[in-house]
Design a protein around this motif. Structure first.
Motif, PDB file in Angstrom:
ATOM      1  N   LEU A 199     -43.325  -1.381 -95.488  1.00 20.53           N
ATOM      2  CA  LEU A 199     -42.091  -1.273 -96.243  1.00 20.53           C
ATOM      3  C   LEU A 199     -40.923  -1.243 -95.277  1.00 20.53           C
ATOM      4  CD1 LEU A 199     -43.126   1.518 -98.772  1.00 20.53           C
ATOM      5  CD2 LEU A 199     -43.077  -0.925 -99.181  1.00 20.53           C
ATOM      6  N   LYS A 208     -36.070  -1.444 -98.543  1.00 20.82           N
ATOM      7  CA  LYS A 208     -36.908  -1.450 -99.728  1.00 20.82           C
ATOM      8  C   LYS A 208     -37.704  -0.159 -99.754  1.00 20.82           C
ATOM      9  CE  LYS A 208     -37.121  -6.413 -99.823  1.00 20.82           C
ATOM     10  NZ  LYS A 208     -37.216  -7.234 -98.682  1.00 20.82           N
ATOM     11  N   LYS A 209     -37.382   0.719-100.670  1.00 19.41           N
ATOM     12  CA  LYS A 209     -37.996   2.041-100.710  1.00 19.41           C
ATOM     13  C   LYS A 209     -39.383   2.034-101.348  1.00 19.41           C
ATOM     14  CE  LYS A 209     -34.471   4.053 -98.875  1.00 19.41           C
ATOM     15  NZ  LYS A 209     -34.491   4.451 -97.508  1.00 19.41           N
ATOM     16  N   SER A 210     -39.729   0.971-102.088  1.00 21.85           N
ATOM     17  CA  SER A 210     -41.039   0.907-102.710  1.00 21.85           C
ATOM     18  C   SER A 210     -41.445  -0.552-102.899  1.00 21.85           C
ATOM     19  CB  SER A 210     -41.032   1.650-104.043  1.00 21.85           C
ATOM     20  OG  SER A 210     -40.038   1.127-104.889  1.00 21.85           O
ATOM     21  N   GLU A 214     -49.045   0.751-105.850  1.00 17.99           N
ATOM     22  CA  GLU A 214     -47.614   0.988-105.736  1.00 17.99           C
ATOM     23  C   GLU A 214     -47.406   1.918-104.552  1.00 17.99           C
ATOM     24  OE1 GLU A 214     -43.788   2.654-108.274  1.00 17.99           O
ATOM     25  OE2 GLU A 214     -45.782   2.682-109.178  1.00 17.99           O
ATOM     26  N   LEU A 215     -46.582   1.480-103.613  1.00 20.63           N
ATOM     27  CA  LEU A 215     -46.302   2.258-102.412  1.00 20.63           C
ATOM     28  C   LEU A 215     -44.844   2.667-102.387  1.00 20.63           C
ATOM     29  CD1 LEU A 215     -48.159  -0.019 -99.854  1.00 20.63           C
ATOM     30  CD2 LEU A 215     -49.000   2.098-100.872  1.00 20.63           C
ATOM     31  N   THR A 216     -44.602   3.892-101.943  1.00 18.22           N
ATOM     32  CA  THR A 216     -43.249   4.408-101.783  1.00 18.22           C
ATOM     33  C   THR A 216     -43.078   4.831-100.334  1.00 18.22           C
ATOM     34  OG1 THR A 216     -43.325   5.237-104.040  1.00 18.22           O
ATOM     35  CG2 THR A 216     -41.583   6.104-102.649  1.00 18.22           C
ATOM     36  N   GLN A 217     -41.907   4.587 -99.782  1.00 17.58           N
ATOM     37  CA  GLN A 217     -41.664   4.936 -98.382  1.00 17.58           C
ATOM     38  C   GLN A 217     -41.727   6.440 -98.200  1.00 17.58           C
ATOM     39  OE1 GLN A 217     -41.188   2.795 -95.631  1.00 17.58           O
ATOM     40  NE2 GLN A 217     -41.597   4.727 -94.625  1.00 17.58           N
ATOM     41  N   PRO A 219     -46.031   4.806 -95.578  1.00 18.53           N
ATOM     42  CA  PRO A 219     -45.962   4.652 -97.033  1.00 18.53           C
ATOM     43  C   PRO A 219     -46.910   5.617 -97.745  1.00 18.53           C
ATOM     44  CG  PRO A 219     -46.270   2.535 -95.950  1.00 18.53           C
ATOM     45  CD  PRO A 219     -46.446   3.580 -94.906  1.00 18.53           C
ATOM     46  N   THR A 245     -48.372   5.726-104.492  1.00 17.49           N
ATOM     47  CA  THR A 245     -47.803   6.333-105.693  1.00 17.49           C
ATOM     48  C   THR A 245     -48.733   6.158-106.884  1.00 17.49           C
ATOM     49  OG1 THR A 245     -45.601   5.831-104.881  1.00 17.49           O
ATOM     50  CG2 THR A 245     -45.777   6.358-107.207  1.00 17.49           C
ATOM     51  N   THR A 248     -44.250   0.562-113.814  1.00 15.85           N
ATOM     52  CA  THR A 248     -43.308   0.367-112.718  1.00 15.85           C
ATOM     53  C   THR A 248     -42.280  -0.699-113.069  1.00 15.85           C
ATOM     54  OG1 THR A 248     -43.109  -0.098-110.356  1.00 15.85           O
ATOM     55  CG2 THR A 248     -44.713  -1.391-111.565  1.00 15.85           C
ATOM     56  N   ILE A 257     -40.722  -2.110-110.234  1.00 13.67           N
ATOM     57  CA  ILE A 257     -40.561  -2.665-108.890  1.00 13.67           C
ATOM     58  C   ILE A 257     -40.651  -4.187-108.945  1.00 13.67           C
ATOM     59  CG2 ILE A 257     -41.573  -2.785-106.584  1.00 13.67           C
ATOM     60  CD1 ILE A 257     -42.527   0.080-107.017  1.00 13.67           C
TER      61      ILE A 257
END
Length: 110
Positions: free
Chosen positions: A2, A6-8, A23-26, A31, A34, A70, A72
């Motif tokens: 990431l 881009k936070k996710s 789903e990945l979040t910073q 990461p 999520t 999501t 995203i």
């Protein structure tokens, strides 16, 4: 994986038998996972590494996205080794427009 801007992001892996979505979040240093989902593909959706039933694949992917709830828009997609062609070419210096045309011409050879 990431970037700072881009936070996710979503990761999508389309296999011959299953489609997997993460789903990945910073996080602070790496990461964070999520959410994730996996769904089987009906027989015949992908045959010999090629999508033979696009509508079914589209439906399965849509259902996975809905299941993780999501919004995203950034997605990383995994491709099998057989789906990627890597070749080195030597080209002379040229303008960006000429380079774009040349790359398309080279890709059409495969």
């Amino acid at each position: 994986m990431l970037s700072i801007n881009k936070k996710s992001a979503l990761g999508l892996d389309i296999g011959t038998s299953f489609v997997k979505l993460v789903e990945l979040t910073q996080g602070f240093r790496k990461p964070d996972l999520t959410s994730m989902a996996i769904a089987p593909l009906p027989d015949g959706t992908i045959v010999d590494g090629l999508v033979s039933d696009k509508e079914t694949l589209k439906s399965v992917i849509g259902d996975l996205i809905k299941s993780v709830n999501t919004t995203i828009k950034h997605v990383g997609i995994a491709l099998s080794q057989g789906a990627v062609i890597v070749t080195k070419i030597t080209i002379p210096e040229m303008s960006d427009d000429e380079l774009n045309e040349h790359i398309i011409w080279e890709a059409e050879q495969y």
